[in-house]
Scaffold this active site. Structure first.
Site, PDB file in Angstrom:
ATOM      1  N   ASP A  48      44.387  36.666  33.917  1.00 35.05           N
ATOM      2  CA  ASP A  48      43.228  36.813  34.799  1.00 35.05           C
ATOM      3  C   ASP A  48      41.919  36.430  34.101  1.00 35.05           C
ATOM      4  OD1 ASP A  48      43.315  38.964  33.073  1.00 35.05           O
ATOM      5  OD2 ASP A  48      43.605  40.472  34.606  1.00 35.05           O
ATOM      6  N   ASN A 106      44.894  52.893  37.359  1.00 37.12           N
ATOM      7  CA  ASN A 106      45.415  53.058  38.726  1.00 37.12           C
ATOM      8  C   ASN A 106      46.730  52.290  38.923  1.00 37.12           C
ATOM      9  OD1 ASN A 106      44.536  50.436  38.766  1.00 37.12           O
ATOM     10  ND2 ASN A 106      42.949  50.731  40.308  1.00 37.12           N
ATOM     11  N   HIS A 154      47.294  49.143  38.039  1.00 31.57           N
ATOM     12  CA  HIS A 154      47.189  47.709  38.312  1.00 31.57           C
ATOM     13  C   HIS A 154      47.750  46.878  37.160  1.00 31.57           C
ATOM     14  CE1 HIS A 154      42.836  47.629  36.615  1.00 31.57           C
ATOM     15  NE2 HIS A 154      43.543  46.873  35.814  1.00 31.57           N
ATOM     16  N   GLU A 187      44.980  44.919  42.269  1.00 35.34           N
ATOM     17  CA  GLU A 187      44.534  46.279  42.557  1.00 35.34           C
ATOM     18  C   GLU A 187      45.402  46.916  43.653  1.00 35.34           C
ATOM     19  OE1 GLU A 187      42.583  47.720  40.648  1.00 35.34           O
ATOM     20  OE2 GLU A 187      40.578  46.848  40.501  1.00 35.34           O
TER      21      GLU A 187
HETATM   22  C1  GLP Z   1      41.861  45.054  32.874  1.00 35.58           C
HETATM   23  C2  GLP Z   1      42.792  43.844  32.782  1.00 35.58           C
HETATM   24  C3  GLP Z   1      44.243  44.262  32.736  1.00 35.58           C
HETATM   25  C4  GLP Z   1      44.438  45.342  31.691  1.00 35.58           C
HETATM   26  C5  GLP Z   1      43.611  46.544  32.086  1.00 35.58           C
HETATM   27  C6  GLP Z   1      43.777  47.706  31.136  1.00 35.58           C
HETATM   28  O1  GLP Z   1      41.714  45.509  34.173  1.00 35.58           O
HETATM   29  N1  GLP Z   1      42.609  42.940  33.864  1.00 35.58           N
HETATM   30  O2  GLP Z   1      45.047  43.128  32.458  1.00 35.58           O
HETATM   31  O3  GLP Z   1      45.790  45.676  31.596  1.00 35.58           O
HETATM   32  O4  GLP Z   1      42.251  46.134  32.075  1.00 35.58           O
HETATM   33  O5  GLP Z   1      42.959  47.522  30.021  1.00 35.58           O
HETATM   34  P1  GLP Z   1      42.943  48.421  28.750  1.00 35.58           P
HETATM   35  O6  GLP Z   1      44.049  47.936  27.899  1.00 35.58           O
HETATM   36  O7  GLP Z   1      41.592  48.143  28.137  1.00 35.58           O
HETATM   37  O8  GLP Z   1      43.093  49.821  29.171  1.00 35.58           O
END
Ligand code: GLP
Length: 243
Positions: free
Chosen positions: A67, A136, A138, A143
């Site tokens: 992404d 959440n 995702h 989402e």
């Molecule tokens: C963002 C990214 C996800 C990632 C998530 C969790 O939303 N788009 O790909 O898994 O954050 O991030 P973190 O590892 O900082 O908790």
């Protein structure tokens, strides 16, 4: 599904990095699906270490990222392309033409998504897709919603995701409200999926994603339908899965 529970973040990172490096050694021209966020930072740092020691060679590896924020390019420190360069791309011998992310500079969502979808189709399925989890549930930026979005699409980020990601932005700078992300089909077509999670604030997400009902309200729960998923979670992230 294979589950590895590690003592802490460092062990989680090493275990996941081991799985990724085994993939590269087994198939030097593999397609690696990569993720951002704070969770994979330790994995990338371990991979860079092994590369510097001469144990890993990225010269034929192809990467596709999940992404990117809409509106951000490499000049922005908050963009995912910047993150990837800083944590991995600029530190190993990946060829610049072999790394791919959605182009956040294209603000025309349809155009940006079409381009990334086409590129993914040309490259072929990921041999291994790395995934983190949002609080959440995702994956990528898929989402919670009423249905699973299949292909690359533009999403409006939920308030909780915007808030969670605010820590990466300077005070006063607002988090982009939209992002381009691989869809569920783009993710599930990977031959193998590696999910990493660390810390108690991911415990609910891990429980719901892997042991709850499969529902678009918890996008990662669809992973239960994939036949080659490995979860590497530390004790904190796995704490709500123990009976
Ligand atoms: C963002 C990214 C996800 C990632 C998530 C969790 O939303 N788009 O790909 O898994 O954050 O991030 P973190 O590892 O900082 O908790």
């Amino acid at each position: 599904m294979r589950i590895y529970v590690t003592k802490n973040y460092d062990e989680m990172s090493r275990k996941a990095a081991n799985i990724i490096s085994a993939q590269i050694i087994l198939k030097p021209d593999c397609v690696l699906g990569l993720a951002t966020g704070s969770t994979p930072v330790g994995i990338y740092s371990q991979l860079v270490d092994w590369y510097e020691k001469g144990d890993l060679d990225f010269s034929e590896v192809i990467t596709v990222n999940l992404d990117e924020y809409r509106g951000l390019g490499a000049e922005s420190e908050q963009s995912y392309v910047y993150y990837m360069r800083k944590n991995l791309f600029d530190k190993v011998n990946l060829k610049s033409e072999n790394v791919h992310l959605p182009d956040g500079r294209i603000t025309d969502a349809e155009k940006a998504c079409r381009a990334y979808n086409t590129m993914l189709a040309e490259i072929g399925p990921q041999d291994l897709q790395l995934l983190g989890l949002g609080k959440n549930g995702h994956i990528g930026f898929n989402e919670p919603g009423k249905f699973f979005e299949k292909d690359v699409h533009c999403v409006e980020l939920t308030q909780s995701t915007v808030e969670a990601n605010q820590r990466f932005f300077e005070a006063g700078k607002s988090v982009p409200t939209h992002a381009y992300t691989m869809g569920i089909r783009s993710i599930l077509r990977a031959k193998r999926i590696l999910v990493v999670a660390s810390g108690e604030d991911k415990a609910d997400a891990v429980q719901k994603v892997f042991f709850g009902q499969v529902t678009p309200e918890v996008p990662g729960s669809i992973l239960q339908l994939h036949d080659d998923v490995t979860l590497v979670a530390d004790e904190g992230a796995f704490s709500k899965c123990r009976a």
